[in-house]
Design a protein around this motif. Structure first.
Motif, PDB file in Angstrom:
ATOM      1  N   THR A 139      48.638  28.819  28.143  1.00 58.68           N
ATOM      2  CA  THR A 139      47.268  28.466  28.499  1.00 58.68           C
ATOM      3  C   THR A 139      46.812  29.455  29.555  1.00 58.68           C
ATOM      4  N   ALA A 140      45.640  30.044  29.337  1.00 56.91           N
ATOM      5  CA  ALA A 140      45.165  31.099  30.236  1.00 56.91           C
ATOM      6  C   ALA A 140      43.684  30.913  30.526  1.00 56.91           C
ATOM      7  N   ASP A 141      43.260  31.568  31.576  1.00 54.81           N
ATOM      8  CA  ASP A 141      41.850  31.589  31.935  1.00 54.81           C
ATOM      9  C   ASP A 141      41.564  32.944  32.566  1.00 54.81           C
ATOM     10  N   HIS A 142      40.324  33.343  32.511  1.00 52.01           N
ATOM     11  CA  HIS A 142      39.944  34.599  33.156  1.00 52.01           C
ATOM     12  C   HIS A 142      40.072  34.419  34.661  1.00 52.01           C
ATOM     13  N   ARG A 143      40.495  35.452  35.331  1.00 56.40           N
ATOM     14  CA  ARG A 143      40.599  35.400  36.794  1.00 56.40           C
ATOM     15  C   ARG A 143      39.204  35.497  37.403  1.00 56.40           C
ATOM     16  N   ASP A 144      39.048  34.887  38.570  1.00 55.77           N
ATOM     17  CA  ASP A 144      37.807  35.045  39.324  1.00 55.77           C
ATOM     18  C   ASP A 144      37.693  36.489  39.765  1.00 55.77           C
ATOM     19  N   SER A 145      36.494  36.981  39.925  1.00 52.63           N
ATOM     20  CA  SER A 145      36.320  38.367  40.345  1.00 52.63           C
ATOM     21  C   SER A 145      36.925  38.597  41.735  1.00 52.63           C
ATOM     22  N   ASP A 146      37.029  37.551  42.552  1.00 51.42           N
ATOM     23  CA  ASP A 146      37.624  37.682  43.883  1.00 51.42           C
ATOM     24  C   ASP A 146      39.130  37.907  43.826  1.00 51.42           C
TER      25      ASP A 146
END
Length: 60
Positions: free
Chosen positions: A45-52
């Motif tokens: 399960t994955a998600d895009h990282r925050d730009s920070d």
């Protein structure tokens, strides 16, 4: 959030997990043998990282 499925050789599990963790915010990989028993199916399960939290890979 999304799920990634990968079929790989057992010796490739660690490098693949590391590469996915570097690119995405991931949870633990679930591992199941393939029907032929020679490879593994990985479900992550994955998600895009925050730009920070995304490392800047551009050279200045």
């Amino acid at each position: 959030m999304f799920e990634i499925r990968i079929i790989c050789q057992p010796e490739d599990v660690e490098p693949i997990g590391s590469a996915l963790a570097a690119a995405f915010a991931t949870g633990p990989a679930r591992q199941y043998p393939t029907r032929d028993g020679t490879r593994l199916r990985l479900y992550v399960t994955a998600d895009h990282r925050d730009s920070d939290t995304t490392p800047n890979t551009e050279s200045e």
